[in-house]
Write an enzyme that holds these catalytic residues in place. Structure first.
Site, PDB file in Angstrom:
ATOM      1  N   ARG A 209     -30.754  12.597 -17.227  1.00 23.57           N
ATOM      2  CA  ARG A 209     -29.561  12.066 -17.435  1.00 23.57           C
ATOM      3  C   ARG A 209     -28.957  11.405 -16.160  1.00 23.57           C
ATOM      4  O   ARG A 209     -28.588  10.336 -16.107  1.00 23.57           O
ATOM      5  CB  ARG A 209     -28.822  12.666 -18.361  1.00 23.57           C
ATOM      6  CG  ARG A 209     -29.187  12.685 -19.980  1.00 23.57           C
ATOM      7  CD  ARG A 209     -27.977  13.616 -20.533  1.00 23.57           C
ATOM      8  NE  ARG A 209     -28.338  13.511 -22.070  1.00 23.57           N
ATOM      9  CZ  ARG A 209     -27.602  14.321 -22.824  1.00 23.57           C
ATOM     10  NH1 ARG A 209     -26.587  14.905 -22.496  1.00 23.57           N
ATOM     11  NH2 ARG A 209     -27.921  14.261 -24.244  1.00 23.57           N
TER      12      ARG A 209
ATOM     13  N   LEU B 278     -39.176  11.682   8.033  1.00 28.32           N
ATOM     14  CA  LEU B 278     -37.710  10.721   8.056  1.00 28.32           C
ATOM     15  C   LEU B 278     -36.979  11.251   9.224  1.00 28.32           C
ATOM     16  O   LEU B 278     -36.420  12.514   9.414  1.00 28.32           O
ATOM     17  CB  LEU B 278     -36.835  10.912   6.985  1.00 28.32           C
ATOM     18  CG  LEU B 278     -35.696  10.205   6.416  1.00 28.32           C
ATOM     19  CD1 LEU B 278     -35.901   8.639   6.616  1.00 28.32           C
ATOM     20  CD2 LEU B 278     -34.692  10.661   5.499  1.00 28.32           C
TER      21      LEU B 278
ATOM     22  N   CYS C 292     -37.867  15.743   5.162  1.00 27.81           N
ATOM     23  CA  CYS C 292     -39.430  15.125   5.410  1.00 27.81           C
ATOM     24  C   CYS C 292     -39.922  15.531   4.204  1.00 27.81           C
ATOM     25  O   CYS C 292     -39.542  16.209   3.284  1.00 27.81           O
ATOM     26  CB  CYS C 292     -39.677  15.816   6.509  1.00 27.81           C
ATOM     27  SG  CYS C 292     -38.902  14.977   8.126  1.00 27.81           S
TER      28      CYS C 292
ATOM     29  N   ASN D 202     -39.419  21.265   7.034  1.00 26.05           N
ATOM     30  CA  ASN D 202     -38.570  20.337   6.383  1.00 26.05           C
ATOM     31  C   ASN D 202     -37.117  20.667   6.187  1.00 26.05           C
ATOM     32  O   ASN D 202     -36.836  21.809   5.767  1.00 26.05           O
ATOM     33  CB  ASN D 202     -39.055  19.989   4.811  1.00 26.05           C
ATOM     34  CG  ASN D 202     -38.311  19.144   4.038  1.00 26.05           C
ATOM     35  OD1 ASN D 202     -37.441  18.311   4.508  1.00 26.05           O
ATOM     36  ND2 ASN D 202     -38.409  19.092   2.872  1.00 26.05           N
ATOM     37  N   GLY D 203     -36.113  20.000   6.572  1.00 25.04           N
ATOM     38  CA  GLY D 203     -34.780  20.476   6.470  1.00 25.04           C
ATOM     39  C   GLY D 203     -34.021  20.081   7.818  1.00 25.04           C
ATOM     40  O   GLY D 203     -34.291  19.416   8.486  1.00 25.04           O
TER      41      GLY D 203
ATOM     42  N   THR E  69     -30.151  17.280 -18.880  1.00 22.39           N
ATOM     43  CA  THR E  69     -29.232  16.927 -17.864  1.00 22.39           C
ATOM     44  C   THR E  69     -29.528  16.195 -16.467  1.00 22.39           C
ATOM     45  O   THR E  69     -29.004  15.547 -16.065  1.00 22.39           O
ATOM     46  CB  THR E  69     -28.260  18.192 -17.849  1.00 22.39           C
ATOM     47  OG1 THR E  69     -27.059  17.661 -17.287  1.00 22.39           O
ATOM     48  CG2 THR E  69     -28.872  19.267 -17.013  1.00 22.39           C
TER      49      THR E  69
END
Length: 563
Positions: A330, A63, A2, A87-88, A327
């Site tokens: 990318r 979520l 979330c 969150n988690g 990185t």
């Protein structure tokens, strides 16, 4: 997974109207508006809890993954005194639930994170000793006007903390919620908890293990390594929604998919895991991923992207990532396209292979490690910086499209097990055979991981496939194209001024300069730029600065005897 947001008054007193961009907002209006910048993290519901007399606002963007029907937050204790936004995923919540039931006689958690609230009431700030998982949370105790803020050991879940001009503390999952309201913003450190009244908060917990400061001496036990990873994957499978797995065709994601399939088939022999790959047409990853999918009999989908479609999202990806690291930018653009596709299929949770390279020494530049001690120290550094690179990318890219991404390799118990293995068993480039393992003429990166899973988990050509960094594996033309396009936006004159314009983390290439300019437009505060740590190989080991695996001399040079 979330998004969390909170404002805590400096004095525990009411906060008057807040002025932002020349307009006045009530505390609730301000909290809802600022949290809205991360609403993509929680497309299923938004919960707001205001304590006006204490100047506290707490918002949760949800979520729904576990406890779908009853787990909306913020959570409030039965007496109304403790409020939590989290969150988690708490992977040992079933065991904790059983313990709470035994102590109280009755308890039904609203979701996995609800146990945090209950543990606080039983143990106070000592609750961090009991939970295992990936998490970031903020808790407020109305009785004492104290705040508890904590983050998981490796920073799998993002969290930022800031302070406004009045000294109020702001907390959010993403920095974009704070930068235009706070005078200072920082990344909340992984493996840390702070507790106390605003202005008096102290660090009361840090993740500490012997391998952080000492070079381990424990030999590798391949059977124990295999069973430990299988246990980690098993804990990461609990959810109440459809899930799948990323499958790049590299050994890390392939093993996670294979183990998950094995576990799910225990209940349903006909089970087929949904797996996903992304790349340019004829990308190196596709052939290997397809081979694995057939081997484990997964329901596999490939997303072929065109270079211009990915390049269109450079500004978007920097906004979501909140970094200018080369990185990370990318490899995140193809992943953003894949996350969008995965969400369109109805999948809300996805398994991935992040973390293996950091704990096993999988990056190709580790072949340059001069000795065991420096090899282990570099592993420790990479683990400590995961929240700036792989964890940041994996979480924020997936959550940009409302998909939760789980990383079994970073299960706390598994990381502790692997990091306690002596470096001479993990360092690449040397001979050191293990009983029952295939024996390369020159030991590959992540040798012990591969050797632990030789018994019918993966095809040999995938199990012993050389490391391809994700941004390379999606297609070699991708790196060349994004570098060329980014460079074309920067003149020689502008680049010559890079050290004056950006004295901190000065860009050393035009590509890096281009990303930094976009970041500065989106997040103009200097403190925002200082939340970024660039991912580069060890230059003092003689490695090139370019983070691409193809830039390392060992790429494609290993010869193995698989007979």
């Amino acid at each position: 997974m979330c998004g969390i947001f909170a404002i805590f008054s400096k004095d525990g007193e009411p906060i008057g109207s807040q002025v932002l961009h020349g307009k006045k907002h009530s505390l609730r209006e301000m909290a809802y508006r600022q949290s809205g910048k991360q609403r993509h993290r929680g497309p299923d519901s938004t919960g707001v809890h205001i304590i006006p007399e204490d100047g506290v606002a707490m918002v949760h963007e949800r979520l729904r993954i576990v406890g779908v029907e009853h787990g909306d937050q913020p959570f409030v204790s039965n007496d109304g005194n403790v409020v939590l936004v989290a969150n988690g995923e708490i992977y040992n919540y079933l065991e904790l639930t059983a313990a709470i039931k035994k102590q109280r006689g009755a308890y039904e958690p609203k979701s996995d994170c609800h146990v945090i609230l209950e543990l606080y009431q039983d143990y106070g700030e000592e609750l961090l000793k009991h939970i295992k998982g990936m998490f970031a949370f903020a808790l407020y105790d109305r009785r004492t006007k104290q705040v508890l803020v904590a983050r998981d050991p490796f920073g799998i879940i993002p969290m930022y903390i800031g302070e406004d001009e009045a000294g109020n503390v702001w907390v959010a999952s993403e920095m974009k919620c704070l930068v235009d309201a706070c005078i200072n913003v920082e990344t909340f450190p992984p493996g840390e908890a702070r507790f106390g009244r605003v202005g008096e908060m102290q660090t009361i917990w840090r993740f500490e293990q012997s391998w952080i400061k000492e070079v381990p001496t424990k030999p590798c036990d391949l059977e124990l390594l295999r069973s430990s990873l299988e246990s980690a994957v098993r804990t990461h499978l609990h959810c109440d929604v459809n899930f799948g797995a990323l499958l790049s065709g590299g050994v890390d994601s392939s093993l996670i998919a294979a183990i998950a399939t094995k576990i799910m088939k225990e209940k349903d022999p006909d089970y087929r895991l949904k797996t996903f790959s992304v790349g340019l047409r004829d990308a190196p990853d596709f052939k290997a991923a397809s081979h694995v999918a057939k081997y484990i009999q997964s329901d596999h989908k490939e997303l072929v992207f065109e270079i211009p479609d990915a390049l269109d999202g450079i500004r978007d990806i920097i906004y979501h990532l909140e970094t200018y690291d080369v990185t990370t930018v990318r490899c995140s653009l193809p992943m953003l396209l894949l996350a969008r596709y995965i969400k369109s299929t109805g999948i809300k949770m996805i398994l991935s292979g992040e973390g293996a390279d950091e704990i096993f020494g999988g990056y190709l530049y580790f072949h340059k490690a001069p000795n065991y001690e420096q090899f282990h120290q570099e592993l420790v550094k990479r683990v400590h910086q995961l929240h700036h690179s792989d964890c940041l990318r994996a979480n924020k890219v997936a959550m940009a499209k409302g998909v939760e991404l789980r990383v079994p390799f970073l299960d706390t118990d598994f990381v502790n097990h692997v990091m306690q293995i002596r470096p001479e068993d993990k360092i690449p480039g040397q001979l050191n055979a293990f009983p029952g393992a295939l024996e390369p003429l020159r030991r590959m990166e992540k040798y012990v991981l591969r050797a632990a899973f030789t018994k019918n988990y993966l095809p040999d050509d995938v199990l012993w496939r050389q490391k391809e960094q994700f941004s390379d594996g999606v297609g070699y033309n991708w790196i060349d194209s994004i570098r060329r396009v980014a460079t074309s936006h920067v003149s020689d004159e502008d680049f010559a001024q890079s050290s004056k314009r950006f004295p901190f983390n000065t860009p050393t290439t035009k590509e890096a300069f281009y990303y930094r300019c976009i970041f500065e437009e989106l997040f103009p505060r200097d403190s925002a730029a200082r939340t970024v740590i660039r991912w580069v190989p060890r230059l003092d080991w003689g490695c090139p600065e370019d983070p691409s695996g193809r830039a390392q001399a060992v790429h494609k040079s290993l010869k193995t005897d698989l007979a």
